[in-house]
Design a protein around this motif. Structure first.
Motif, mmCIF file in Angstrom:
data_model
loop_
_atom_site.group_PDB
_atom_site.id
_atom_site.type_symbol
_atom_site.label_atom_id
_atom_site.label_comp_id
_atom_site.label_asym_id
_atom_site.label_seq_id
_atom_site.Cartn_x
_atom_site.Cartn_y
_atom_site.Cartn_z
ATOM 1 N N UNK A 192 -4.549 -5.006 5.406
ATOM 2 C CA UNK A 192 -3.464 -5.231 6.354
ATOM 3 C C UNK A 192 -3.381 -6.719 6.628
ATOM 4 N N UNK A 194 4.665 -1.074 0.081
ATOM 5 C CA UNK A 194 5.375 -1.143 1.352
ATOM 6 C C UNK A 194 6.866 -1.362 1.132
ATOM 7 N N UNK A 240 -3.352 -4.458 13.673
ATOM 8 C CA UNK A 240 -4.491 -5.352 13.482
ATOM 9 C C UNK A 240 -5.310 -5.393 14.772
ATOM 10 N N UNK A 253 -0.931 2.534 -6.612
ATOM 11 C CA UNK A 253 -1.073 2.586 -5.160
ATOM 12 C C UNK A 253 0.283 2.470 -4.484
ATOM 13 N N UNK A 254 0.378 2.949 -3.247
ATOM 14 C CA UNK A 254 1.647 2.847 -2.518
ATOM 15 C C UNK A 254 2.076 1.401 -2.317
ATOM 16 N N UNK A 272 1.558 -4.104 7.609
ATOM 17 C CA UNK A 272 2.000 -3.939 6.229
ATOM 18 C C UNK A 272 0.737 -3.851 5.385
ATOM 19 N N UNK A 273 0.541 -2.692 4.769
ATOM 20 C CA UNK A 273 -0.643 -2.501 3.934
ATOM 21 C C UNK A 273 -0.333 -2.834 2.492
ATOM 22 N N UNK A 300 6.617 3.863 2.407
ATOM 23 C CA UNK A 300 5.931 3.375 1.211
ATOM 24 C C UNK A 300 6.420 4.170 0.004
ATOM 25 N N UNK A 315 -2.022 -2.082 -1.072
ATOM 26 C CA UNK A 315 -2.999 -1.166 -1.640
ATOM 27 C C UNK A 315 -3.518 -1.670 -2.985
#
Lengths: 112, 117
Positions: A92, B45, B100, B42-43, A99-100, B35, A102
């Motif tokens: 993140x 955003x 966060x 992987x996903x 917003x991740x 996503x 991956x």
């Protein structure tokens, strides 16, 4: 641009064995997640790691975070078949919002 | 408590068509993110919405749009579908805008599997 890399991408192991999945990321981040995904299913949150040196354990899985090395590990102890799945780490990075980013995922197969 | 719910679960469209995907967040969650997960990856955003405003956008073309309603549910719209839009579309909700420094993870729904032929 933040990049997240996992290795290995494919892992076949026998029940009872130990192994580690590695997750490297390219820029500083405040938070790192590990997720599990079974085929055709959604993402299940496993761990949230917030600070350098953080270590969390749940059953046969243990996750750690080294923010200085920009590295997280997911250690599997005495694997069982039920752990077969794809494991993703995600970072993140967002300074506003969430917003991740991956990794590509590690497909784990545990054989009897 | 119900988790994140998405509809429909599966969808088949042809190239050039338009599609709308729907998401209801966990009760009390005000942030919804979308996503895209292409098979074997992987996903990625797409959007984040919080309090009905767009708060983040990923690297996707303008064919992708979204909105969030007063009840915090959300829709993702994709126009002029391409074969490459075939993917699992995941919606995630969170309690806060900025996750966060909190222990709160993103909670993902089961996704909508979109196939474009």
């Amino acid at each position: 641009e933040l990049k997240v890399e996992q290795n290995p991408l494919f892992l076949s192991m026998q029940e009872g064995k130990n192994y580690t999945i590695y997750c490297n990321y390219s820029t500083t981040s405040d938070r790192l997640y590990w997720y599990r995904q079974d085929p055709g299913k959604s993402l299940e949150s496993l761990f949230v790691l917030l600070s350098n040196g953080a270590v969390k354990q749940e059953g046969r899985l243990m996750a750690s975070l080294d923010t200085k090395a920009r590295l997280s590990t997911l250690h599997i102890t005495a694997a069982v078949h039920d752990l077969s799945a794809t494991y993703f780490c995600a970072v993140d990075q967002e300074t506003s919002g969430s917003r991740l980013t991956f990794g590509e995922g590690t497909q784990l197969t545990v054989n009897p | 408590d119900a988790g994140v719910t998405q509809s429909p679960t599966h969808l088949i469209k042809t190239r050039g068509q338009q599609v709308t995907l729907r998401c209801s967040p966990i009760s009390g969650h005000k942030s919804v993110s979308w996503y895209q997960q292409v098979l074997g990856q992987g996903p990625q955003f797409i959007f984040q919405y919080y309090e009905k405003e767009e708060r983040g956008r990923g690297n996707f073309p303008d064919r992708f749009s979204a909105r969030q309603f007063p009840n915090y549910s959300s829709e993702l719209n994709v126009n002029a579908l391409l074969l490459g839009d075939s993917a699992l579309y995941l919606c995630a909700s969170s309690l806060v805008f900025r996750t966060v420094k909190t222990n709160s993870p993103l909670h993902f729904g089961n996704g909508t599997r979109l196939t474009v032929t």
